[in-house]
Design a protein around this motif. Structure first.
Motif, PDB file in Angstrom:
ATOM      1  N   SER A   1      -1.982   0.909   7.456  1.00 43.36           N
ATOM      2  CA  SER A   1      -2.300   2.084   6.641  1.00 43.36           C
ATOM      3  C   SER A   1      -3.550   1.796   5.823  1.00 43.36           C
ATOM      4  O   SER A   1      -3.712   0.702   5.281  1.00 43.36           O
ATOM      5  CB  SER A   1      -1.124   2.427   5.721  1.00 43.36           C
ATOM      6  OG  SER A   1      -0.814   1.343   4.873  1.00 43.36           O
TER       7      SER A   1
ATOM      8  N   ASP B   1      -4.039   2.742  -7.484  1.00 42.63           N
ATOM      9  CA  ASP B   1      -4.652   3.903  -8.138  1.00 42.63           C
ATOM     10  C   ASP B   1      -5.009   3.592  -9.585  1.00 42.63           C
ATOM     11  O   ASP B   1      -6.077   3.988 -10.075  1.00 42.63           O
ATOM     12  CB  ASP B   1      -3.696   5.096  -8.095  1.00 42.63           C
ATOM     13  CG  ASP B   1      -3.581   5.731  -6.720  1.00 42.63           C
ATOM     14  OD1 ASP B   1      -4.464   5.475  -5.870  1.00 42.63           O
ATOM     15  OD2 ASP B   1      -2.602   6.476  -6.486  1.00 42.63           O
TER      16      ASP B   1
ATOM     17  N   PRO C   1      -6.186   1.988   2.653  1.00 47.88           N
ATOM     18  CA  PRO C   1      -5.989   2.057   1.202  1.00 47.88           C
ATOM     19  C   PRO C   1      -6.499   3.391   0.664  1.00 47.88           C
ATOM     20  O   PRO C   1      -7.140   4.163   1.387  1.00 47.88           O
ATOM     21  CB  PRO C   1      -6.827   0.890   0.688  1.00 47.88           C
ATOM     22  CG  PRO C   1      -7.943   0.787   1.682  1.00 47.88           C
ATOM     23  CD  PRO C   1      -7.317   1.119   3.011  1.00 47.88           C
ATOM     24  N   PRO C   2      -6.239   3.681  -0.602  1.00 43.39           N
ATOM     25  CA  PRO C   2      -6.760   4.914  -1.196  1.00 43.39           C
ATOM     26  C   PRO C   2      -8.280   4.930  -1.192  1.00 43.39           C
ATOM     27  O   PRO C   2      -8.924   3.874  -1.143  1.00 43.39           O
ATOM     28  CB  PRO C   2      -6.215   4.860  -2.629  1.00 43.39           C
ATOM     29  CG  PRO C   2      -5.072   3.913  -2.590  1.00 43.39           C
ATOM     30  CD  PRO C   2      -5.400   2.919  -1.534  1.00 43.39           C
TER      31      PRO C   2
ATOM     32  N   LYS D   1       0.914   1.508  -4.159  1.00 42.32           N
ATOM     33  CA  LYS D   1      -0.148   2.525  -4.182  1.00 42.32           C
ATOM     34  C   LYS D   1      -0.404   3.007  -5.605  1.00 42.32           C
ATOM     35  O   LYS D   1      -1.550   3.327  -5.957  1.00 42.32           O
ATOM     36  CB  LYS D   1       0.199   3.684  -3.261  1.00 42.32           C
ATOM     37  CG  LYS D   1       1.268   4.636  -3.754  1.00 42.32           C
ATOM     38  CD  LYS D   1       1.486   5.775  -2.768  1.00 42.32           C
ATOM     39  CE  LYS D   1       2.512   6.780  -3.289  1.00 42.32           C
ATOM     40  NZ  LYS D   1       2.741   7.880  -2.338  1.00 42.32           N
ATOM     41  N   ARG D   2       0.638   3.030  -6.422  1.00 39.34           N
ATOM     42  CA  ARG D   2       0.454   3.437  -7.815  1.00 39.34           C
ATOM     43  C   ARG D   2      -0.375   2.396  -8.578  1.00 39.34           C
ATOM     44  O   ARG D   2      -1.205   2.741  -9.415  1.00 39.34           O
ATOM     45  CB  ARG D   2       1.819   3.622  -8.484  1.00 39.34           C
ATOM     46  CG  ARG D   2       2.582   4.855  -8.007  1.00 39.34           C
ATOM     47  CD  ARG D   2       4.017   4.852  -8.526  1.00 39.34           C
ATOM     48  NE  ARG D   2       4.698   6.126  -8.357  1.00 39.34           N
ATOM     49  CZ  ARG D   2       5.250   6.536  -7.218  1.00 39.34           C
ATOM     50  NH1 ARG D   2       5.216   5.749  -6.145  1.00 39.34           N
ATOM     51  NH2 ARG D   2       5.844   7.724  -7.145  1.00 39.34           N
TER      52      ARG D   2
ATOM     53  N   ASN E   1       0.818  -1.211   0.000  1.00 38.26           N
ATOM     54  CA  ASN E   1       0.000   0.000   0.000  1.00 38.26           C
ATOM     55  C   ASN E   1       0.856   1.267   0.000  1.00 38.26           C
ATOM     56  O   ASN E   1       0.445   2.305   0.484  1.00 38.26           O
ATOM     57  CB  ASN E   1      -0.928  -0.010   1.225  1.00 38.26           C
ATOM     58  CG  ASN E   1      -2.055   0.991   1.091  1.00 38.26           C
ATOM     59  OD1 ASN E   1      -2.456   1.338  -0.002  1.00 38.26           O
ATOM     60  ND2 ASN E   1      -2.554   1.459   2.216  1.00 38.26           N
ATOM     61  N   ARG E   2       2.084   1.175  -0.503  1.00 37.86           N
ATOM     62  CA  ARG E   2       2.934   2.350  -0.658  1.00 37.86           C
ATOM     63  C   ARG E   2       3.846   2.149  -1.864  1.00 37.86           C
ATOM     64  O   ARG E   2       3.944   1.060  -2.414  1.00 37.86           O
ATOM     65  CB  ARG E   2       3.768   2.616   0.604  1.00 37.86           C
ATOM     66  CG  ARG E   2       4.731   1.497   0.973  1.00 37.86           C
ATOM     67  CD  ARG E   2       5.618   1.934   2.133  1.00 37.86           C
ATOM     68  NE  ARG E   2       6.576   0.894   2.497  1.00 37.86           N
ATOM     69  CZ  ARG E   2       7.649   1.101   3.256  1.00 37.86           C
ATOM     70  NH1 ARG E   2       7.885   2.304   3.732  1.00 37.86           N
ATOM     71  NH2 ARG E   2       8.474   0.120   3.542  1.00 37.86           N
TER      72      ARG E   2
END
Length: 304
Positions: free
Chosen positions: A39, A22, A41-42, A18-19, A13-14
């Motif tokens: 953490s 997304d 998620p988006p 994360k990309r 998740n980083r």
């Protein structure tokens, strides 16, 4: 109208992860992100919380849900692979694992290594090794990934499996590794850069490019390993030149050492992968020499 895919992303998740998330959300996928709760998620993704090392917790977090594809960003050991295989076999159309160039750490068969150099179907799995020990795992990172690939591959047709063997990743203002920062500090101050007697080039991939590739791979149907590396090798001199461009008063000073510990990317052997399988499947790679200045500038927080 195309039906939205159900995608489970385990960890990651980083940075690259994360990309990828997304991109999946932007494509209209319904994304569930499973991690230990450290953490969120988006926005737009569902959050499932579990320790992936706990098979019972993993099964409870997933419940009765089924997925079109699982993207496993954080599988490092055969134990983790075995738990995920047990829980998700028959529950997903395809299992996609993020692997690494380090699976080739003992291979010296060709200047550019194809996926066949390490066939996961022939890799021996040893669950009795101390995979839970952090120090052992760090020292056997490539072996852990090799054996994890082997466990999933043994799942057969009931768990269609693919792995993406990722080259060394560069770029992004959020690069947490500190590897380029190591060179920036030494070049800026003139401090020595420790290197072995012979330094070999390697293949690399830009952070945005590997995110593109993983999100693309999630929508494909190939199985087996694919190498993920931009076109072209990069030498340590080229990396240092790109960093030094931001510190005109500095200088790269190399110090040859026989010590085991050397600077990042000062490789004692070639870490070079052939990317023709992924290219043949339809992914278009960039040229490492073209994106390198941008990747360095992003990571160092500099303007081009």
């Amino acid at each position: 109208m195309t039906k939205a895919r159900e995608v489970l992303v385990i960890g990651g998740n980083r940075y690259v992860g994360k990309r990828v998330i997304d991109r999946l959300l932007a494509a209209g996928d319904r994304v569930t992100v499973l991690n230990r709760g450290s953490s969120p998620p988006p926005p737009g993704a569902v959050h499932a919380i579990a320790d992936r090392n706990d098979g019972t917790a993993l099964a409870e977090a997933i419940g009765t849900r089924e997925f079109d594809v699982v993207l496993d960003q954080v599988c490092y050991t055969p134990h983790q692979a075995a738990l995920a295989r047990r829980v998700l076999t028959g529950r997903t159309g395809r299992y996609l694992m993020t692997s690494t160039v380090e699976v080739y750490e003992h291979e010296h068969s060709a200047p550019l290594l194809t996926e066949s150099a390490v066939d996961p179907a022939s890799v021996a799995v040893d669950l009795d090794l101390p995979w839970q020990d952090a120090e052992f795992l760090e020292a056997h990172y490539g072996e852990g990934k090799r054996q994890a690939e082997a466990v999933f591959t043994a799942g057969g047709p009931d768990l269609p499996f693919a792995s993406v063997r990722v080259a060394h990743v560069l770029g992004g203002a959020d690069d947490f590794t500190g590897r380029l920062g190591h060179y920036a500090d030494r070049i800026r101050t003139g401090a020595p850069i420790a290197v072995p007697p012979e330094v070999h080039p390697a293949t690399y991939i830009y952070v945005e490019e590997i995110a593109d590739l993983l999100s693309w791979a999630a929508g494909e149907d190939f199985t087996g390993p694919v190498n993920a590396a931009s076109h072209g090798l990069l030498t340590l001199d080229e990396l240092c030149t790109a960093v030094a461009a931001h510190f005109p008063e500095g200088k790269a000073v190399f110090e040859v050492t026989e010590a085991a510990e050397v600077s990042p990317f000062a490789f004692r052997r070639r870490y070079a992968m052939d990317n023709s399988r992924a290219a043949g499947l339809g992914f278009s790679f960039g040229e490492a020499g073209q994106w390198l200045p941008r990747a360095v500038a992003e990571t160092l927080g500099k303007d081009l």
